[in-house]
Design an enzyme around this catalytic site. Structure first.
Site, PDB file in Angstrom:
ATOM      1  N   HIS A 181      -6.962  -3.419  -1.566  1.00 34.82           N
ATOM      2  CA  HIS A 181      -6.609  -3.297  -0.153  1.00 34.82           C
ATOM      3  C   HIS A 181      -5.263  -2.563  -0.046  1.00 34.82           C
ATOM      4  O   HIS A 181      -4.460  -2.598  -0.983  1.00 34.82           O
ATOM      5  CB  HIS A 181      -6.509  -4.715   0.445  1.00 34.82           C
ATOM      6  CG  HIS A 181      -6.024  -4.751   1.849  1.00 34.82           C
ATOM      7  ND1 HIS A 181      -4.687  -4.913   2.168  1.00 34.82           N
ATOM      8  CD2 HIS A 181      -6.686  -4.635   3.018  1.00 34.82           C
ATOM      9  CE1 HIS A 181      -4.562  -4.901   3.484  1.00 34.82           C
ATOM     10  NE2 HIS A 181      -5.760  -4.733   4.026  1.00 34.82           N
ATOM     11  N   ASN A 183      -2.508  -3.138   1.124  1.00 34.30           N
ATOM     12  CA  ASN A 183      -1.264  -3.885   0.900  1.00 34.30           C
ATOM     13  C   ASN A 183      -1.099  -4.369  -0.539  1.00 34.30           C
ATOM     14  O   ASN A 183      -0.070  -4.953  -0.881  1.00 34.30           O
ATOM     15  CB  ASN A 183      -1.220  -5.121   1.805  1.00 34.30           C
ATOM     16  CG  ASN A 183      -0.925  -4.765   3.246  1.00 34.30           C
ATOM     17  OD1 ASN A 183      -0.678  -3.606   3.558  1.00 34.30           O
ATOM     18  ND2 ASN A 183      -0.955  -5.747   4.118  1.00 34.30           N
ATOM     19  N   LYS A 184      -2.082  -4.183  -1.393  1.00 37.07           N
ATOM     20  CA  LYS A 184      -2.003  -4.716  -2.753  1.00 37.07           C
ATOM     21  C   LYS A 184      -1.156  -3.792  -3.649  1.00 37.07           C
ATOM     22  O   LYS A 184      -0.792  -2.689  -3.243  1.00 37.07           O
ATOM     23  CB  LYS A 184      -3.404  -4.926  -3.321  1.00 37.07           C
ATOM     24  CG  LYS A 184      -4.240  -5.930  -2.495  1.00 37.07           C
ATOM     25  CD  LYS A 184      -3.630  -7.301  -2.512  1.00 37.07           C
ATOM     26  CE  LYS A 184      -4.223  -8.407  -1.681  1.00 37.07           C
ATOM     27  NZ  LYS A 184      -5.371  -8.354  -0.870  1.00 37.07           N
ATOM     28  N   ASN A 185      -0.888  -4.229  -4.894  1.00 37.73           N
ATOM     29  CA  ASN A 185       0.078  -3.465  -5.717  1.00 37.73           C
ATOM     30  C   ASN A 185      -0.398  -2.069  -6.084  1.00 37.73           C
ATOM     31  O   ASN A 185       0.413  -1.173  -6.267  1.00 37.73           O
ATOM     32  CB  ASN A 185       0.470  -4.259  -6.961  1.00 37.73           C
ATOM     33  CG  ASN A 185       1.466  -5.356  -6.622  1.00 37.73           C
ATOM     34  OD1 ASN A 185       1.439  -5.879  -5.509  1.00 37.73           O
ATOM     35  ND2 ASN A 185       2.350  -5.690  -7.548  1.00 37.73           N
TER      36      ASN A 185
END
Ligand code: PLP
Length: 371
Positions: A181, A183-185
């Site tokens: 997603h 927002n993930k790293n």
């Protein structure tokens, strides 16, 4: 002078990756194809060579992992109430009934000391979550799982790049699920990946990913299992290939920024900081707990007024209406409920500057330091 808004997170996509996406768009092949396969191969290499399959979300990976582990009607898999609601929603999706174990106040992850006693014959699987990228201790976790003969589906949506007991998340363990997603790293805009254990059939995983379809060399096909529509596009995979190359750089930068927060947040403000782990955590999020007397909504509004974005990840999920309808109620998991009421996510992402940390810390002092 207008100071730009500082969000709590923002993806870092380089020009090379943008160009690679352009190439896919011009190639005539947009959906799952050579880029997806290359991305799977790169992820498999990262995970020590085990089979990894790409998906269009980290929710889809969890659902397919549950199906591969034969978790369904009558089963009561266990997870933490302090996670993104997806972890429990997928259990309902496959016909199972979620069960929860409260969190450890120090790690904010599932309390391994309480897990043992909560495992029942119907548990069948445990879904631990590495909140904010701080991994659940894998050695202790698998000792418990082995003792009870239950499967583990690691919800590692937030912990790609982290490690536990000296090994990277994904390289060890039973099923390991990642999310990409935005927002993930690392991101593919939307996407996910599932690392498979030796007894899971990658071909079945692929059928569960795409309508259950099995294709034959002569052009015929059959459908023998109900699959979803969970395949990752080559457009997304091209982003993922560019991102995965930068994972270790991103993780190092995140650890550096987290260290700065520890050095620069005024201890007198009464914030409860997360565990200061710079070895295992990938610092997916930096999450202090507000002092008990501070109104979170008012705090978030005051930060926003200073141009700083603050997130909430997450309220305890058993108190959502859907889960209350299943019989869960306030007081069931008091540690998760308290943390879920007070937790805030401060800005932390690789492109953030050291002075951005100072800006956040000054705002914290201005808002919380008032007598
Ligand atoms: C992001 C996330 C998911 C779901 O991933 P999606 O790609 O958004 O479907 C699941 N569990 C946790 C803990 C997450 O943070």
């Amino acid at each position: 002078m207008n100071i730009p808004f500082l969000p709590f997170t923002r993806p870092s996509i380089d020009e090379e990756t943008i160009a690679a996406v352009g190439e896919v768009l011009r190639s005539g092949w947009l959906t799952s194809g050579p880029k997806m396969q290359a991305f799977e191969a790169a992820l498999s290499e990262y995970c020590g060579g085990r089979p990894v399959r790409a998906f269009n979300s980290g929710t889809a990976t969890l659902e397919v992992a549950l199906r591969l582990a034969n978790v369904g009607q009558g089963d009561t898999p266990i997870t933490t109430p302090l996670t993104w609601v997806a972890t429990a929603n997928v259990m309902l999706e496959v016909g199972a009934t979620p069960a929860f174990v409260d969190v450890d106040p120090a790690t904010r992850n599932i309390d391994l000391a309480k897990l043992d006693a909560a495992i029942k014959p119907s548990t069948k699987a445990i879904l631990p979550v590495d909140l904010a990228g701080l991994p659940v201790d894998r050695q202790r976790l698998y000792e418990i799982a082995k003792r009870h003969g239950v499967r583990v589906i690691e919800d590692a949506a937030q912990s790609l790049g982290a490690s536990s007991c000296g090994q990277r998340i994904g390289a060890i363990g039973d099923f390991v699920s990642f999310s990409f997603h935005a927002n993930k790293n690392i991101t593919t805009s939307e996407g996910g990946a599932l690392a498979l254990p030796p007894d899971a059939d990658p071909a079945l995983c692929e059928r569960l990913r795409l309508q259950g379809v099995r294709r034959f060399p002569d052009g015929e096909m059959d459908v023998d299992v109900l699959g979803g529509k969970f395949n990752l596009t080559d457009i997304a995979a091209a982003i993922g290939l560019g991102q995965l190359k930068r994972l270790s750089e991103f993780t190092a930068r995140r650890r550096h920024l987290a260290r700065l927060y520890f050095e620069r947040i005024d201890p007198k403000l009464g914030l409860e900081l997360p565990p200061a782990d710079f070895e295992n955590s990938n610092w997916h999020m930096f999450q202090p707990l507000l002092p008990k007397n501070v109104n979170r909504g008012a705090f978030i509004a005051a930060m926003k007024e200073r141009g700083i974005g603050v997130g909430v990840h997450y309220p305890a999920l058993h108190l959502f209406s859907l889960y209350r309808q299943l019989g869960f109620k306030a007081g069931d998991f008091p540690v998760a409920e308290d943390i879920g009421r007070r937790i805030v996510t401060l800005p932390l992402f690789p492109a953030m500057s050291d002075t951005d940390v100072d800006r956040v810390c000054s705002a914290l002092s201005a808002i919380l330091g008032k007598p």
